[in-house]
Design a protein around this motif. Structure first.
Motif, mmCIF file in Angstrom:
data_model
loop_
_atom_site.group_PDB
_atom_site.id
_atom_site.type_symbol
_atom_site.label_atom_id
_atom_site.label_comp_id
_atom_site.label_asym_id
_atom_site.label_seq_id
_atom_site.Cartn_x
_atom_site.Cartn_y
_atom_site.Cartn_z
ATOM 1 N N VAL A 115 -0.045 5.402 12.545
ATOM 2 C CA VAL A 115 -0.961 5.491 11.332
ATOM 3 C C VAL A 115 -1.894 6.932 12.321
ATOM 4 O O VAL A 115 -2.147 5.982 13.433
ATOM 5 C CB VAL A 115 -2.022 4.209 11.960
ATOM 6 C CG1 VAL A 115 -2.953 4.089 10.714
ATOM 7 C CG2 VAL A 115 -0.694 3.052 10.523
ATOM 8 N N GLY A 169 -3.310 -0.679 10.842
ATOM 9 C CA GLY A 169 -3.053 -0.122 10.037
ATOM 10 C C GLY A 169 -2.738 0.618 8.258
ATOM 11 O O GLY A 169 -2.649 1.055 7.470
ATOM 12 N N LYS A 225 0.526 2.130 3.657
ATOM 13 C CA LYS A 225 0.552 2.397 4.666
ATOM 14 C C LYS A 225 -1.102 3.761 4.993
ATOM 15 O O LYS A 225 -1.526 4.468 4.070
ATOM 16 C CB LYS A 225 1.181 3.999 5.429
ATOM 17 C CG LYS A 225 0.107 4.875 7.167
ATOM 18 C CD LYS A 225 1.438 6.064 7.104
ATOM 19 C CE LYS A 225 1.473 6.675 8.626
ATOM 20 N NZ LYS A 225 1.845 7.261 8.841
#
Length: 356
Positions: free
Chosen positions: A148, A323, A312
């Motif tokens: 992330v 994340g 994501k």
């Protein structure tokens, strides 16, 4: 407000334990003892400030942020008390007013396609005839998702969504997971996209094609602000794509078909206070009125009877579930929760090679 604080903290403490029986009871990241007594509020703010490296220029600014922190904490408590399928928690945005958050941390601009830019292409949908989809897919465990990232105080979500989708298809095609450059899109893809001012993923895909590829993040690192476009380096690596396609609008099954084959860039109406403080669970809460943020769908599945699509984000690992966010699917809404079926697309990579 002070007279209500004991009730507020009790609610927050118990809501953290009961919002969902399957999640960590310390959902806001602090112990129940920290939350029960009003006298602990300043200590809580101080420890949160240290955790997130918050430094305020003046005492006046610190007082202002402290007040915002308390207001946001109340919203988290009230939401978690409802015991829904998702819960909220303190994150790096806890001292940021919601209006300020929307102005600085989103950035999807669907309206660009109506302001002189070419319309989104009426391309074929290559996965239209896909059948026998797997019951669950997660590209993170297939090695097609980089760690992330964090866009910072910049409306560059469109670049992060684009890059994550390209990283995914490149890994699927080549077997190599390579972190790519959002900054190159910020600096160089400026005909229709506007750096921190926002953009859309299709234009970025088109730029990558026309530019004969995109550099790696190592060669062209992210600055959290717009910079000057750098010329290609003689020995720098680039990743190419051969096209991009749109997922048919308002079709959950179409998004699942595409997602079964690769990560997909998705527009979402994420400018709500619940989304700002999302911590975990399957999100089906308040959304903003229009598409204003971009994520990357990286899988789908089910958890305790809740069907979801996992996405994501680009707000760092302290937001959401390290994340990521699970968005509820199967609601019967054509556009999906927060409009996630309204604007989705993915890159195509037929050739397997490095370089232009």
């Amino acid at each position: 407000m002070e007279s209500k604080l004991p009730v507020l903290f009790l609610c927050l403490a118990f809501a953290a334990c009961s919002a969902n029986q399957h999640h960590d009871p310390s959902v806001v990241g602090y112990s129940q003892e920290d939350l029960v007594l009003p006298s602990k509020l300043l200590d809580l703010f101080t420890s949160w400030s240290v955790k997130h490296s918050k430094i305020y220029a003046t005492p006046k600014e610190k007082v202002k942020r402290y007040r915002v922190f308390k207001q946001n904490l109340m919203h988290i408590a009230e939401t978690n008390r409802k015991n829904g399928s998702y819960w909220l928690g303190l994150n790096q945005f806890a001292d940021i007013a919601h209006k300020e958050f929307k102005a600085n941390y989103l950035g999807l601009k669907p309206g660009l396609s109506k302001m002189g830019a070419p319309p989104r292409p009426a391309t074929a949908f290559r996965y239209a005839n896909a059948v026998s989809l797997p019951w669950a897919v997660d590209w993170r465990y297939k090695g097609a998702v980089t760690p992330v990232k964090n866009q910072g105080k910049c409306g560059s979500c469109w670049a992060f969504s684009t890059v994550a989708a390209v990283e995914g298809i490149n890994q699927i095609a080549t077997g190599k997971l390579v972190s790519l450059s959002e900054q190159e899109l910020m600096d160089c893809d400026t005909t229709f996209d506007h750096g921190c001012g926002g953009g859309i993923m299709d234009f970025a895909f088109a730029f990558i094609m026309g530019n004969q590829g995109i550099h790696t993040d190592e060669d062209y690192p992210y600055l959290m602000e717009e910079g000057y476009c750098k010329e290609k380096q003689p020995h720098a690596r680039v990743v190419t794509i051969t096209g991009y396609e749109d997922v048919p609008e308002n079709s959950e099954v179409s998004l699942l078909k595409a997602l079964a084959h690769q990560p997909v860039s998705v527009g979402i109406a994420a400018g709500s206070k619940d989304f700002q403080f999302y911590k975990g669970g399957v999100f089906d809460g308040d959304c903003s009125a229009e598409l204003d943020h971009a994520l990357t769908a990286v899988g789908y599945g089910s958890s305790y009877g809740q069907d979801y699509i996992v996405m994501k984000n680009s707000w760092g690992k302290s937001w959401g579930e390290q994340g990521f966010v699970m968005i509820k699917r199967g609601t019967g809404q054509p556009e999906g929760v927060c409009g996630i079926y309204s604007m989705a697309s993915y890159p195509v990579k037929n050739a397997i090679h490095w370089g232009a």
